[in-house]
Design an enzyme around this catalytic site. Structure first.
Site, mmCIF file in Angstrom:
data_model
loop_
_atom_site.group_PDB
_atom_site.id
_atom_site.type_symbol
_atom_site.label_atom_id
_atom_site.label_comp_id
_atom_site.label_asym_id
_atom_site.label_seq_id
_atom_site.Cartn_x
_atom_site.Cartn_y
_atom_site.Cartn_z
ATOM 1 N N ASP A 174 0.563 3.775 -3.074
ATOM 2 C CA ASP A 174 0.167 5.162 -2.832
ATOM 3 C C ASP A 174 1.128 6.119 -3.528
ATOM 4 O O ASP A 174 0.711 7.086 -4.182
ATOM 5 C CB ASP A 174 0.155 5.404 -1.317
ATOM 6 C CG ASP A 174 -0.064 6.857 -0.961
ATOM 7 O OD1 ASP A 174 -1.223 7.302 -1.016
ATOM 8 O OD2 ASP A 174 0.920 7.547 -0.647
ATOM 9 N N GLU A 203 0.844 -1.201 0.000
ATOM 10 C CA GLU A 203 0.000 0.000 0.000
ATOM 11 C C GLU A 203 0.880 1.253 0.000
ATOM 12 O O GLU A 203 0.597 2.225 -0.718
ATOM 13 C CB GLU A 203 -0.895 -0.039 1.247
ATOM 14 C CG GLU A 203 -1.740 1.193 1.450
ATOM 15 C CD GLU A 203 -2.132 1.364 2.913
ATOM 16 O OE1 GLU A 203 -2.157 0.360 3.659
ATOM 17 O OE2 GLU A 203 -2.383 2.510 3.316
ATOM 18 N N ASP A 214 -7.112 1.125 0.611
ATOM 19 C CA ASP A 214 -5.769 0.607 0.897
ATOM 20 C C ASP A 214 -5.438 -0.603 0.015
ATOM 21 O O ASP A 214 -4.315 -0.741 -0.477
ATOM 22 C CB ASP A 214 -5.656 0.195 2.378
ATOM 23 C CG ASP A 214 -5.712 1.398 3.315
ATOM 24 O OD1 ASP A 214 -5.709 2.543 2.816
ATOM 25 O OD2 ASP A 214 -5.771 1.189 4.540
ATOM 26 N N GLU A 255 -4.587 0.453 -3.536
ATOM 27 C CA GLU A 255 -3.212 0.964 -3.591
ATOM 28 C C GLU A 255 -2.220 -0.201 -3.585
ATOM 29 O O GLU A 255 -1.239 -0.216 -4.333
ATOM 30 C CB GLU A 255 -2.932 1.892 -2.408
ATOM 31 C CG GLU A 255 -3.681 3.220 -2.491
ATOM 32 C CD GLU A 255 -3.478 4.106 -1.270
ATOM 33 O OE1 GLU A 255 -3.664 5.323 -1.398
ATOM 34 O OE2 GLU A 255 -3.143 3.580 -0.177
#
Lengths: 229, 229
Positions: free
Chosen positions: B44, B40, B113, B116
């Site tokens: 991101d 994640e 999450d 990502e």
């Protein structure tokens, strides 16, 4: 103040095909409407991703909080300004008259922003793998300084070791509140250093997680020593 | 809850060479120590960079503040969760018993999450250009919805047009403070909507910059309408 920027391009290891991109990256907003703010936005994101990837690869056991903390230390304004000084970036900047008079070419924020912009320009001038290599070369020493031991240990362990190394007593953890539903509890924990009363707090879905978060928050207070440990 | 994830890989347009990476990306921390938190972190940063690049290319006249605001709207938790739902990502998640019982597979934070993490996994499984293409395909509709007019106009103009379209009076700007040195002045300006008294503030190195910042802050209060034009 603007010197032949080919020397800068050589230091970065990227001979620009489009010299105008490099010039724009070196132009502060005080010097004109075509300035480095958009390139800075791009460069900031490029650095964030490249460093994220480097940390994930280098520290296979570090949790997300540790990775975030290490990245924040590497890419903070002061760190970027220091790298910019290593490249003598200030000598190449185009600043407005006011910024020139007040020493803008030595200011951390202006140097850090310009470095981000230069890296954004390299990406636009070349392609991802080239820009990635330049970023990694630039951060090589800072990345090497990150201590594997710190990265692979959990925050409570790191905090305890840090305090022991300074002959200080170990921290005290206390549960302050327990909230949430039975299957989605939320704990708030305090971490106190008994000798000087310094306090941090952490939240988490278990007591252990909350303690780790509180230790992490305390470590951030010691940041300089820990992140570059 | 875990369905054959090859269907998900097809929907994303990336046949994973390493199926374990996709499985890890779909594993919430409640389901085990090897979970999606590190992926994640990487995903991101990948999304942040890829969207930054797309916005810089698409809106050649947008300033950094506008670019940041557009990106924030595109990558916020609710937006990512919506994209995750479009992929039926919830059906593939591995959750702990507690999260399963409390409907974790429909929760915005868990879905965002996991999305990502899946994108981070695609980067590690393939290479940058592949991951970039997957991200751009995923965000294609959201990117297309961003209004060129909004992006190319300055915040004061956009705010005025927004208010006029609602038959509301134009905003009033007032300089609150002037500080700094002669060559590095700092202005604080207020922006007030005369009909309902709503207030925002902005700072800048000139009165005009401070007014634009105040207008930008007011636009953020109208965010939903503005960012998605």
């Amino acid at each position: 103040m603007s010197t032949d920027s080919r020397r800068l391009a050589r230091a970065l290891g990227h001979p620009f095909a489009r010299a105008d991109l490099l010039q724009q990256a070196l132009t502060h907003r005080s010097a004109g409407a075509v300035n480095n703010e958009r390139l800075e936005f791009l460069g900031d994101a490029l650095i964030g991703f490249t460093i994220a990837e480097a940390l994930v690869g280098r520290f296979p056991h570090a949790d997300e909080g540790t990775l975030s903390r290490m990245r924040a230390a590497l890419v903070k304004r002061e760190s970027l300004a220091q790298l910019a000084r290593g490249l003598e970036l200030g000598d190449y900047l185009r600043l407005g008259a006011g910024e020139l008079r007040t020493g803008g070419h030595t200011r951390d924020s202006i140097l850090a922003d310009a470095l981000e912009a230069v890296l954004g320009a390299i990406y636009l001038d070349g392609e991802f793998n080239r820009a990635r290599t330049v970023v990694l070369n630039l951060f090589r020493a800072s990345l090497a300084q990150l201590n594997d031991a710190h990265a692979s240990k959990d925050p409570k362990t790191r905090l305890q070791e840090l305090l022991q190394a300074r002959r200080r007593p170990i921290p005290e953890y206390e549960v302050l509140t327990v909230g949430g539903t039975q299957h989605a509890q939320s704990f708030t924990v305090s971490c106190v250093l008994p000798d000087d009363g310094r306090l941090s707090r952490g939240e988490g879905s278990s007591r252990r997680r909350a303690e780790q978060a509180a230790a992490e928050a305390m470590l951030i207070q010691f940041e300089g020593q820990v992140a570059h440990g």
